[in-house]
Design a protein around this motif. Structure first.
Motif, mmCIF file in Angstrom:
data_model
loop_
_atom_site.group_PDB
_atom_site.id
_atom_site.type_symbol
_atom_site.label_atom_id
_atom_site.label_comp_id
_atom_site.label_asym_id
_atom_site.label_seq_id
_atom_site.Cartn_x
_atom_site.Cartn_y
_atom_site.Cartn_z
ATOM 1 N N GLU A 38 0.812 -1.203 0.176
ATOM 2 C CA GLU A 38 -0.129 0.193 -0.074
ATOM 3 C C GLU A 38 1.018 1.194 -0.106
ATOM 4 O O GLU A 38 0.560 2.314 -0.806
ATOM 5 C CB GLU A 38 -0.906 0.047 1.272
ATOM 6 N N SER A 62 1.170 5.608 -2.812
ATOM 7 C CA SER A 62 0.916 6.885 -2.414
ATOM 8 C C SER A 62 1.242 7.867 -3.538
ATOM 9 O O SER A 62 2.421 7.808 -4.367
ATOM 10 C CB SER A 62 1.837 7.310 -1.354
ATOM 11 N N GLU A 96 -9.407 5.177 -8.037
ATOM 12 C CA GLU A 96 -8.811 4.647 -7.347
ATOM 13 C C GLU A 96 -8.014 5.060 -5.999
ATOM 14 O O GLU A 96 -8.034 4.456 -4.859
ATOM 15 C CB GLU A 96 -7.461 4.036 -8.071
ATOM 16 N N LYS A 136 -8.856 5.095 -1.885
ATOM 17 C CA LYS A 136 -7.849 4.820 -0.796
ATOM 18 C C LYS A 136 -7.842 6.128 0.160
ATOM 19 O O LYS A 136 -6.958 6.338 0.799
ATOM 20 C CB LYS A 136 -6.617 4.762 -1.119
ATOM 21 N N LYS A 151 -7.258 9.400 -0.408
ATOM 22 C CA LYS A 151 -6.360 10.241 -0.955
ATOM 23 C C LYS A 151 -7.339 11.472 -1.378
ATOM 24 O O LYS A 151 -8.132 11.657 -2.003
ATOM 25 C CB LYS A 151 -5.468 9.740 -1.963
#
Length: 225
Positions: free
Chosen positions: A89, A93, A161, A165, A167
């Motif tokens: 994971e 980032s 995506e 997550k 973000k």
């Protein structure tokens, strides 16, 4: 090279879905899956954590040579370990994505990681994806596939995506980053993204992931029958 079992080389630009498609295709074929981009990301992450100057080619190359990278399957999910830590994971980032260029362009790092990739796939029965698999890592691969898609569609996939997550990104920034990445990948001094004359080009713009996987599966099966 005489192999009894094939190497499936999948190349293509960022956001085209190489990783998810290649992973599922490998499972369907019973082949080993190797995500080469994850290896460069893992080295980048480790260098960032150690506050190393990423443009210092010798220092980063030495770091790469002293990094243990492994792919393992855990609860049915493929993971990448960096020095025994699961970084699957962490390497995805936006910070790693923004920092990876000098590491991926480092000739000594690429030489080391390409040698690792070639050792992993020497016996065949693998699906390996990246941007220079069919041109540099395995130019003799029996099956070469180039995945492509419209940049806006690729950006939308990447945006969703990252949102999943949690973000904090915008579609506009994601698209701009993708366009800039395409330009860098096409003009890298080493490991540039290229199609080979023998590559089978598959445009995924209007295909679901399942449709892409089925199409690639048929390509592989037709090639090995």
């Amino acid at each position: 090279m005489n192999r009894k079992t094939p190497i499936v080389a999948i190349d293509g630009p960022v956001g085209v879905g190489k990783s998810s498609v290649a992973r599922t295709l490998a499972e369907k074929l019973g082949f080993l899956y190797i995500d080469t981009g994850a290896m460069y990301r893992a080295v980048t992450l480790k260098a960032m954590r150690n506050d190393l100057p990423l443009h210092d080619t010798n220092t980063v190359a030495e770091l790469a040579r002293n990094t243990r990278l492994q792919f393992i399957r855990k609860a049915g999910i493929l993971k990448i370990l960096c020095d025994n830590e699961d970084v699957s994971e962490a390497i995805r980032s936006p910070e790693v994505s923004a920092a990876i260029a000098p590491v991926a362009d480092n000739p000594a790092v690429r030489q080391h990681l390409v040698a690792l990739q070639q050792a992993m796939g020497r016996e065949g029965n693998i699906v390996m994806e990246g941007r220079d698999i069919g041109t540099v890592v395995f130019p003799d691969a029996e099956i070469k596939i180039y995945l492509d898609a419209d940049p806006k569609i690729r950006a939308q996939r990447r945006y969703l995506e990252l949102q999943a997550k949690e973000k904090e990104v915008t579609f506009e920034k994601t698209l701009q980053d993708l366009i800039e990445r395409d330009e860098r990948d096409a003009n890298r001094p080493v490991g540039a993204l290229k199609k080979t004359p023998e590559s089978i080009v598959v445009d995924t713009s209007n295909l679901t992931q399942d449709e892409v996987i089925e199409k690639l599966y048929q390509i592989v099966m037709d090639s090995i029958r």
